[in-house]
Scaffold this motif. Structure first.
Motif, PDB file in Angstrom:
ATOM      1  N   TYR A  79       0.742  -1.252   0.142  1.00 43.91           N
ATOM      2  CA  TYR A  79      -0.035  -0.096  -0.057  1.00 43.91           C
ATOM      3  C   TYR A  79       0.812   1.222   0.051  1.00 43.91           C
ATOM      4  O   TYR A  79       0.241   2.457   0.106  1.00 43.91           O
ATOM      5  CB  TYR A  79      -0.911   0.017   1.308  1.00 43.91           C
ATOM      6  CG  TYR A  79      -2.038  -0.859   1.237  1.00 43.91           C
ATOM      7  CD1 TYR A  79      -2.732  -1.047   0.215  1.00 43.91           C
ATOM      8  CD2 TYR A  79      -2.605  -1.222   2.494  1.00 43.91           C
ATOM      9  CE1 TYR A  79      -4.031  -2.129   0.109  1.00 43.91           C
ATOM     10  CE2 TYR A  79      -3.706  -2.206   2.384  1.00 43.91           C
ATOM     11  CZ  TYR A  79      -4.262  -2.544   1.265  1.00 43.91           C
ATOM     12  OH  TYR A  79      -5.483  -3.310   1.149  1.00 43.91           O
ATOM     13  N   ARG A 335     -15.237  -9.474   7.372  1.00 41.47           N
ATOM     14  CA  ARG A 335     -13.823  -8.574   7.882  1.00 41.47           C
ATOM     15  C   ARG A 335     -12.968  -8.496   6.681  1.00 41.47           C
ATOM     16  O   ARG A 335     -12.522  -7.564   6.582  1.00 41.47           O
ATOM     17  CB  ARG A 335     -13.246  -9.390   8.976  1.00 41.47           C
ATOM     18  CG  ARG A 335     -11.717  -9.092   9.248  1.00 41.47           C
ATOM     19  CD  ARG A 335     -11.742  -7.689   9.570  1.00 41.47           C
ATOM     20  NE  ARG A 335     -10.158  -7.058   9.733  1.00 41.47           N
ATOM     21  CZ  ARG A 335      -9.578  -6.749   9.032  1.00 41.47           C
ATOM     22  NH1 ARG A 335      -9.991  -6.259   7.657  1.00 41.47           N
ATOM     23  NH2 ARG A 335      -8.423  -6.074   9.134  1.00 41.47           N
ATOM     24  N   LYS A 350      -5.819   6.409   3.933  1.00 39.09           N
ATOM     25  CA  LYS A 350      -5.483   4.984   4.902  1.00 39.09           C
ATOM     26  C   LYS A 350      -4.528   5.634   5.762  1.00 39.09           C
ATOM     27  O   LYS A 350      -3.604   6.236   5.411  1.00 39.09           O
ATOM     28  CB  LYS A 350      -4.687   3.926   4.013  1.00 39.09           C
ATOM     29  CG  LYS A 350      -5.916   3.098   3.113  1.00 39.09           C
ATOM     30  CD  LYS A 350      -5.005   2.007   2.473  1.00 39.09           C
ATOM     31  CE  LYS A 350      -5.930   1.029   1.586  1.00 39.09           C
ATOM     32  NZ  LYS A 350      -6.915   0.188   2.184  1.00 39.09           N
ATOM     33  N   TYR A 383     -11.113   0.218  11.613  1.00 34.40           N
ATOM     34  CA  TYR A 383     -11.165  -1.025  11.810  1.00 34.40           C
ATOM     35  C   TYR A 383      -9.935  -1.430  12.169  1.00 34.40           C
ATOM     36  O   TYR A 383      -8.810  -0.886  11.740  1.00 34.40           O
ATOM     37  CB  TYR A 383     -11.948  -1.792  10.580  1.00 34.40           C
ATOM     38  CG  TYR A 383     -11.132  -1.949   9.296  1.00 34.40           C
ATOM     39  CD1 TYR A 383     -11.348  -0.768   8.372  1.00 34.40           C
ATOM     40  CD2 TYR A 383     -10.330  -2.832   8.775  1.00 34.40           C
ATOM     41  CE1 TYR A 383     -10.492  -0.650   7.379  1.00 34.40           C
ATOM     42  CE2 TYR A 383      -9.812  -2.793   7.701  1.00 34.40           C
ATOM     43  CZ  TYR A 383      -9.929  -1.658   7.077  1.00 34.40           C
ATOM     44  OH  TYR A 383      -8.989  -1.694   5.836  1.00 34.40           O
ATOM     45  N   HIS A 432       1.962  -1.752   7.293  1.00 29.63           N
ATOM     46  CA  HIS A 432       1.919  -1.692   5.871  1.00 29.63           C
ATOM     47  C   HIS A 432       3.431  -1.096   5.464  1.00 29.63           C
ATOM     48  O   HIS A 432       3.724  -0.908   4.314  1.00 29.63           O
ATOM     49  CB  HIS A 432       0.899  -0.642   5.417  1.00 29.63           C
ATOM     50  CG  HIS A 432      -0.317  -1.282   5.715  1.00 29.63           C
ATOM     51  ND1 HIS A 432      -1.592  -0.631   5.737  1.00 29.63           N
ATOM     52  CD2 HIS A 432      -0.726  -2.591   5.963  1.00 29.63           C
ATOM     53  CE1 HIS A 432      -2.653  -1.305   5.842  1.00 29.63           C
ATOM     54  NE2 HIS A 432      -2.175  -2.548   6.019  1.00 29.63           N
TER      55      HIS A 432
END
Ligand code: MLT
Ligand code: ZN
Length: 476
Positions: A79, A335, A350, A383, A432
């Motif tokens: 990402y 999920r 993000k 989340y 990440h």
């Protein structure tokens, strides 16, 4: 000495490895030039597809001599743009997908040696075939490669019990920038012979060396599990529930995932067939799982009892236990589809943050309050792996706004959120990595001592700066 100075780097590479190992075909390059979120686009000189560690060594030696930059790329599922070449057209994308052998598996020692190009799901399957368990598990497991998992120190949904990639690694084989091979595929659990060199390369995103193989820990295969979808009033109660479940279950909690109502709504709207497991509403949910290697262990009863006690203590408002493997898969499907549904919804930002678990609720309430007051362009989709203190504190753009309204505020929003994370003693990069997305963040939140040491290590291992330049660290 290099021979044939009149040749281009591409000709040198082709002569060295053979034409079938050097790809310049435009559609192959196109796939390698773009990251999976389509946030970064570069232009590679070629893709190198070596067949062996020796090939990688010869390639790096040549590139080092020619000062040609090399960008290792695994499954290209990251990402942060770590595996995307720059736009110069001079960088070689190095793919290890041909190095995909399970070299050995030793069930008695609970270890296996795999090559970096192995797909994560294939490693899991190989362990399972030997009645063992390789616990790294994440959404991209069908296409991400172990080399990328190691290079980003990947996490996922089982970290609570088994740790991140760092903790799962016993030894590495790494090709250094000058072509030397550091071969330390040990399966030892205890080895205090000086500095722990392997840890330098894990999480370094290919900036210090190219990992070609790894010796990994495997575990007894789970033989019993119990999974519940639980409604909780807020993150504070979720954190207390985790503490309670760990104790009540004899520390058998292997996953503990926080899901907000808004994420459930996105998934049920965007994924055909997905449905909410509980009839009533709740602002937050937890997906938790207990596992045991002992067949027939009464985990469902244990989980049921612990959850009933938690209803009485007002930690939990409702819960449903999976009655079958199908139910369990359906819970996990919800999920696992959150990132996909967020993408379907439109533009998003993000933030992959980690907090000390006791500070997590206060962080969520402070950061949410700020967003509510200052970011009308977006809504929060928070989340993640609460068991590890890791939140994906993401935003989605509100519909009906002029497209891009949220994304143009990316840097400003990120600054506030990451400053709040720092104030609560957390990290702006949990699982990440840094890539090119968070270079400035690393500079902002690391101390001078940390940055100085990182730069010194980079200079020592890659003095010519050929390994994934412009990623992780700005080298002064
Ligand atoms: C996840 O946990 O689902 C991923 O790490 C986060 C994401 O894909 O955004
Ligand atoms: Zn995650």
């Amino acid at each position: 000495m290099m021979q044939g100075g009149a040749q281009t780097p591409l000709q040198h590479l082709t002569t060295l490895l053979g034409a079938d190992c050097i790809i310049t075909e435009p559609s192959a390059l196109e796939a390698a030039n773009v990251d999976q979120l389509r946030s970064y686009r570069g232009r590679a000189l070629c893709i190198a597809l070596p067949r062996s560690t020796e090939d990688v060594a010869r390639l790096l030696k040549l590139c080092n001599a020619l000062r040609v930059a090399v960008v290792p790329q695994g499954g290209n599922t990251g990402y942060c743009g770590a595996a995307t070449p720059d736009a110069s057209g001079t960088q070689v994308v190095l793919s290890l997908r041909r190095l995909n052998a399970i070299r050995s598996i030793d069930p008695a020692n609970y270890s296996m040696v795999v090559e970096a190009g192995c797909i994560l799901a294939d490693v899991q399957r190989a362990a399972a075939a030997a009645e063992r368990f390789f616990p790294l598990s994440l959404g991209a497991e069908g296409s991400c490669q172990i080399g990328g998992n190691l290079s980003t120190n990947a996490g996922g949904v089982n970290v609570l019990r088994y740790g991140m990639m760092r903790e799962l690694t016993l030894g590495l084989e790494v090709v250094l920038a000058d072509g030397r091979v550091l071969s330390s595929l040990t399966a030892l659990r205890k080895d205090n012979t000086g500095y722990d060199l392997r840890q330098l390369f894990i999480g370094a995103e290919g900036t210090l060396g190219v990992i070609t193989a790894a010796s990994l820990k495997i575990f007894p295969a789970p033989r019993a599990s119990a999974t519940a979808f639980v409604a909780v009033p807020d993150p504070e109660r979720a954190v207390r529930l985790l503490a309670h479940l760990r104790q009540a279950s004899g520390d058998q909690v292997s996953s503990f995932e926080l899901i907000p109502a808004v994420a459930l709504e996105l998934v049920t709207r965007h994924v055909p067939g997905a449905r909410a497991p509980l009839p009533g509403g709740s602002p937050w949910f937890v997906l938790c799982e207990l596992t045991s290697a002992r067949p027939g262990e009464a985990l469902t009863e244990r989980l049921e009892q612990a959850l009933s006690a938690s209803v009485e203590n007002e930690l939990v408002t409702d819960a449903v236990l999976a009655q079958s493997e199908r139910d369990r898969r359906d819970f996990w499907h919800l999920r696992e589809n959150i990132p996909h549904s967020q993408r379907q919804e439109g533009a998003s930002l993000k933030h992959d943050v980690a907090l000390p678990i006791d500070r997590l609720p206060i962080f969520v309430s402070r950061a949410s309050a700020w967003l509510k007051a200052h970011v009308p362009e977006g809504f929060l989709v928070c989340y993640g792996h609460v068991g590890d203190g890791n939140l994906h504190f993401n935003l989605s753009e509100r519909r009906g706004l002029s497209s891009g309204a949220l994304v143009t505020r990316r840097d400003e929003i990120r600054r506030v959120i990451h400053d709040l994370v720092r104030d609560e003693g957390g990290s702006f990069s949990a699982e990440h990595g840094i890539g090119q997305a968070k270079l400035a963040e690393l500079e902002r939140y690391s101390s001078d001592v940390e940055l100085g040491l990182m730069r010194a290590i980079k200079k020592t291992l890659d003095p010519n700066g050929i390994l994934n330049p412009g990623k992780v660290l700005n080298v002064l």
